[in-house]
Every structure is written in structure tokens, then in C-alpha cells.
Write a protein that holds these residues in place. Structure first.
Motif, PDB file in Angstrom:
ATOM      1  N   ASP A  79     -70.695 -26.242 -22.527  1.00  0.00           N
ATOM      2  CA  ASP A  79     -70.912 -24.738 -22.575  1.00  0.00           C
ATOM      3  C   ASP A  79     -70.063 -23.877 -23.205  1.00  0.00           C
ATOM      4  N   ARG A  80     -70.283 -22.230 -22.566  1.00  0.00           N
ATOM      5  CA  ARG A  80     -69.361 -21.398 -23.546  1.00  0.00           C
ATOM      6  C   ARG A  80     -68.195 -21.621 -22.526  1.00  0.00           C
ATOM      7  N   VAL A  81     -67.790 -21.857 -21.507  1.00  0.00           N
ATOM      8  CA  VAL A  81     -66.051 -21.459 -21.437  1.00  0.00           C
ATOM      9  C   VAL A  81     -65.512 -22.948 -21.734  1.00  0.00           C
ATOM     10  N   THR A  82     -65.981 -23.923 -21.884  1.00  0.00           N
ATOM     11  CA  THR A  82     -65.197 -25.109 -22.755  1.00  0.00           C
ATOM     12  C   THR A  82     -64.951 -24.476 -24.157  1.00  0.00           C
ATOM     13  N   VAL A  83     -65.566 -23.607 -24.787  1.00  0.00           N
ATOM     14  CA  VAL A  83     -64.900 -22.929 -25.850  1.00  0.00           C
ATOM     15  C   VAL A  83     -64.183 -22.107 -25.486  1.00  0.00           C
ATOM     16  N   TYR A  84     -64.281 -21.455 -24.811  1.00  0.00           N
ATOM     17  CA  TYR A  84     -62.509 -20.494 -24.373  1.00  0.00           C
ATOM     18  C   TYR A  84     -61.543 -21.149 -24.030  1.00  0.00           C
ATOM     19  N   ARG A  85     -62.440 -22.091 -23.298  1.00  0.00           N
ATOM     20  CA  ARG A  85     -60.695 -22.991 -22.757  1.00  0.00           C
ATOM     21  C   ARG A  85     -59.655 -23.638 -23.961  1.00  0.00           C
ATOM     22  N   ARG A  96     -61.065 -11.155 -32.816  1.00  0.00           N
ATOM     23  CA  ARG A  96     -61.730 -10.156 -32.273  1.00  0.00           C
ATOM     24  C   ARG A  96     -62.017  -8.705 -32.704  1.00  0.00           C
ATOM     25  N   MET A  97     -62.896  -8.359 -32.870  1.00  0.00           N
ATOM     26  CA  MET A  97     -63.797  -6.688 -33.490  1.00  0.00           C
ATOM     27  C   MET A  97     -64.416  -6.227 -32.578  1.00  0.00           C
ATOM     28  N   ARG A  98     -63.723  -5.448 -31.526  1.00  0.00           N
ATOM     29  CA  ARG A  98     -64.648  -4.043 -30.935  1.00  0.00           C
ATOM     30  C   ARG A  98     -65.738  -5.004 -29.730  1.00  0.00           C
ATOM     31  N   GLY A  99     -64.651  -6.221 -29.148  1.00  0.00           N
ATOM     32  CA  GLY A  99     -64.724  -6.860 -28.021  1.00  0.00           C
ATOM     33  C   GLY A  99     -66.416  -7.949 -28.073  1.00  0.00           C
ATOM     34  N   LYS A 100     -66.450  -8.590 -29.865  1.00  0.00           N
ATOM     35  CA  LYS A 100     -67.229  -9.655 -30.281  1.00  0.00           C
ATOM     36  C   LYS A 100     -66.215 -10.385 -30.631  1.00  0.00           C
ATOM     37  N   THR A 101     -66.690 -11.697 -30.827  1.00  0.00           N
ATOM     38  CA  THR A 101     -65.741 -12.797 -30.704  1.00  0.00           C
ATOM     39  C   THR A 101     -66.461 -13.294 -32.149  1.00  0.00           C
ATOM     40  N   ALA A 252     -60.328  -5.087 -12.482  1.00  0.00           N
ATOM     41  CA  ALA A 252     -59.568  -5.496 -13.570  1.00  0.00           C
ATOM     42  C   ALA A 252     -60.671  -5.507 -15.338  1.00  0.00           C
ATOM     43  N   MET A 253     -61.644  -5.682 -14.515  1.00  0.00           N
ATOM     44  CA  MET A 253     -62.272  -5.730 -15.784  1.00  0.00           C
ATOM     45  C   MET A 253     -63.182  -4.898 -16.527  1.00  0.00           C
ATOM     46  N   ALA A 254     -63.595  -4.217 -15.533  1.00  0.00           N
ATOM     47  CA  ALA A 254     -63.663  -2.322 -16.473  1.00  0.00           C
ATOM     48  C   ALA A 254     -62.547  -1.683 -16.653  1.00  0.00           C
ATOM     49  N   LYS A 255     -61.176  -2.262 -16.104  1.00  0.00           N
ATOM     50  CA  LYS A 255     -60.228  -1.856 -16.737  1.00  0.00           C
ATOM     51  C   LYS A 255     -59.555  -1.560 -17.961  1.00  0.00           C
ATOM     52  N   PHE A 256     -59.450  -3.415 -17.881  1.00  0.00           N
ATOM     53  CA  PHE A 256     -58.757  -3.828 -19.182  1.00  0.00           C
ATOM     54  C   PHE A 256     -59.725  -4.440 -19.955  1.00  0.00           C
ATOM     55  N   HIS A 257     -60.661  -4.849 -19.998  1.00  0.00           N
ATOM     56  CA  HIS A 257     -62.031  -4.789 -20.919  1.00  0.00           C
ATOM     57  C   HIS A 257     -61.991  -6.054 -20.911  1.00  0.00           C
ATOM     58  N   VAL A 258     -61.655  -7.239 -20.378  1.00  0.00           N
ATOM     59  CA  VAL A 258     -62.147  -8.960 -20.101  1.00  0.00           C
ATOM     60  C   VAL A 258     -63.007  -9.443 -19.525  1.00  0.00           C
ATOM     61  N   THR A 259     -63.121 -10.073 -19.355  1.00  0.00           N
ATOM     62  CA  THR A 259     -64.800 -11.063 -18.907  1.00  0.00           C
ATOM     63  C   THR A 259     -63.818 -11.526 -18.105  1.00  0.00           C
TER      64      THR A 259
END
Length: 299
Positions: A79-85, A96-101, A252-259
């Protein structure tokens, strides 16, 4: 061969009870049998279409040099979470470029080429429990009734032993459970239900509805429940609201632009203090601001 013995069955399509004369009969009538057959064919066509789309996506991934986390997850069958791990643990690299990984396929192959030999994990041996509370000590320390303690213990399954007619509870598990529900030490003034009824001219039902809607912090002293005076006064508009000390997850997600996954990873890695307010988790504003603050160079 048709049996003479009636068999009571339930139709697998419409759910009605009917009498059958064969154990293999599944439907109450020809119409239900037809509907079920058409539904089977329809589901089979859907599965074939999904398999075809999956094969097409896999072929497209095979021809790409740079992949998104979702495509990487499909390639590795995780799953996608495992990739982020994998990214957080440094097993994979990305840009990362403009929010894209973007993840390079060559780095995925490198991860396998440089993999360490597999080592079987040894099963952890549990630490024996040596410290215990008596029931009376728990009631006195945490201000809970005996029936309330046994009700919580039924759902939480606290380790305990029974010796010489007395129950002894694991100190570690009891402290861990009640520590999570500990009252904010900064709250020093409290309202009882009777005091709120008298001061605000409210009924008992209105008091409980009010504290539930505004999620007023509370504490219990045996059978009496007390509510934070400061939070009640702020909700009633007779006291100035405090300066926010925490971010909600959405803020926090909105302010720091993170998932959400990245935010929880940062909170765990850097030990960001958090509080539970009702069903919402909030993270310390000061620590998050410092973590995401732009780097500075001292002259």
C-alpha cells in the motif's frame, strides 16, 4: 432425483423462505435463478475489465523511469503508506517538486541489490510484572468507584492476581490507562453540576447537553463529576478565550503543506507533544512552528 421430503430453505437472491425438494436448490423460482445468473455474468465481466485495466497500468509502469508513490506501491504490491515508510526510513530516495513526489525506478532496484541478508526476528520475552496496586489504592489515587474500576477492567483486561481474598492489579497498566486520561494540571477551579444549575439557571439535562456539546474537561471524585470552570465560562462568553496552544491535524496539514501520514511521522520522530480533546488530537503549536521554521544562519 427429486425427493418426496420437503426441505425448508431461504432463497439466495430474494431472501424469501420456500419449500424445496432437492438439497441443491438455491432459488425459490425461475425468475430469481435468472437474476442470479445474470448478476454472476455481470460481476465476471467487471472482474475481467478490472484485470485488463490492472495489466494496462502495470505495462505503463514498466515503461516509466520515474514513478509516483501510488505507482511504486502497485509495482511492489504494497500500500501507499508502506512506500512512504520506506522513504522515511531511508530505504528509498525521492525528489519533491511542487507537492509531487517522484521515485526513480533504478533506486527501487538498488534497494533490492543492496538489501541485507534476511534475519529472523527473535520473539520478545515479556517482562514479569512485579509491582501491583491494591483495589483500595486505585480507588483512592484516581478517585474512581469500585464498580467503575471493574467495568473498565472488563474492557481493558488489566493483568491482576487474586491472593488471600484480595485483588492485586498491575501498577504499570493501571498508571498507563489513567495517565492518558489525566486531567490538565493547569485547571484548578471546577464547577459541580449543582453549581452550574444555580449559576446559569439550567436544568440537569441542559447541563449535561452543554458540557457534551462543548467538550468541557471534567474529572470525577468518587461519584461526583466536576467540570472546568475556565472552559465553562469561556463557552458561556463570560471569560476571554485562551490563546490557542495547539494545532488540530487539519490546521497543521494546511499550514505546513504536509499529508496526514507525514504529520504523524514528524510528531512521532520529533516527539511533538499532543493532547486529546474529545475525539480530536491536537499537536503543540510551539514545537511544530519550531520544527517547520525556515533555517537561519547566525552571523
Amino acid at each position: 432425483m427429486k425427493s418426496k421430503i420437503p426441505i425448508k430453505k431461504k432463497c439466495e437472491w430474494c431472501g424469501k423462505d420456500f419449500i424445496a425438494y432437492k438439497v441443491t436448490t438455491r432459488f425459490c423460482c425461475k425468475q430469481c435463478n435468472s437474476y442470479a445468473y445474470k448478476d454472476k455474468l455481470r460481476n465476471q465481466r467487471i472482474r475481467e475489465a478490472q484485470d485488463s485495466i490492472l495489466v494496462q497500468e502495470q505495462n505503463e509502469i514498466a515503461s516509466k523511469e520515474y514513478l509516483s508513490p501510488k505507482e511504486t506501491a502497485m509495482l511492489l504490491s504494497v500500500d501507499r503508506v508502506t512506500v512512504y515508510r520506506y522513504l522515511w526510513d531511508g530505504l528509498l530516495t525521492c525528489i519533491r517538486m511542487r507537492g509531487k513526489t517522484f521515485i526513480r525506478k533504478a533506486d527501487i532496484e538498488k534497494m533490492f541489490n543492496e538489501a541485507k541478508p534476511y534475519q529472523k526476528r527473535h520473539k520478545k520475552v515479556g517482562t514479569p510484572i512485579t509491582e501491583f496496586y491494591k483495589t483500595s489504592e486505585i480507588l483512592q489515587k484516581y478517585g474512581i468507584s469500585e464498580s467503575g474500576l471493574y467495568k473498565i477492567a472488563k474492557s481493558e483486561t488489566f493483568p491482576k492476581v487474586f491472593q488471600r481474598g484480595k485483588s492485586y492489579w498491575s501498577k504499570k497498566h493501571i498508571d498507563s490507562y489513567f495517565g492518558k486520561k489525566a486531567v490538565d494540571a493547569s485547571i484548578t477551579e471546577w464547577y459541580s453540576v449543582a453549581a452550574m444549575k444555580e449559576k446559569f439557571n439550567m436544568t440537569t439535562t441542559a447541563v449535561y447537553t452543554f458540557v457534551s456539546n462543548f467538550k468541557i474537561p471534567k474529572k470525577r471524585i468518587k461519584k461526583e463529576v466536576l467540570y472546568s470552570k475556565r472552559h465553562v465560562d469561556m463557552a458561556k462568553g463570560i471569560a476571554e478565550p485562551d490563546t490557542p496552544q495547539h494545532y488540530t491535524i487539519k490546521e497543521a496539514m494546511a499550514k505546513f503543506h504536509v499529508t496526514r501520514d507525514q504529520l504523524y511521522h514528524y510528531a512521532k520522530t520529533y516527539n511533538i507533544p499532543k493532547v486529546q480533546e474529545g475525539k480530536y488530537v491536537k499537536l503543540s503549536k510551539k514545537e511544530l512552528d519550531e520544527l517547520f521554521a525556515p533555517p537561519t544562519i547566525k552571523g
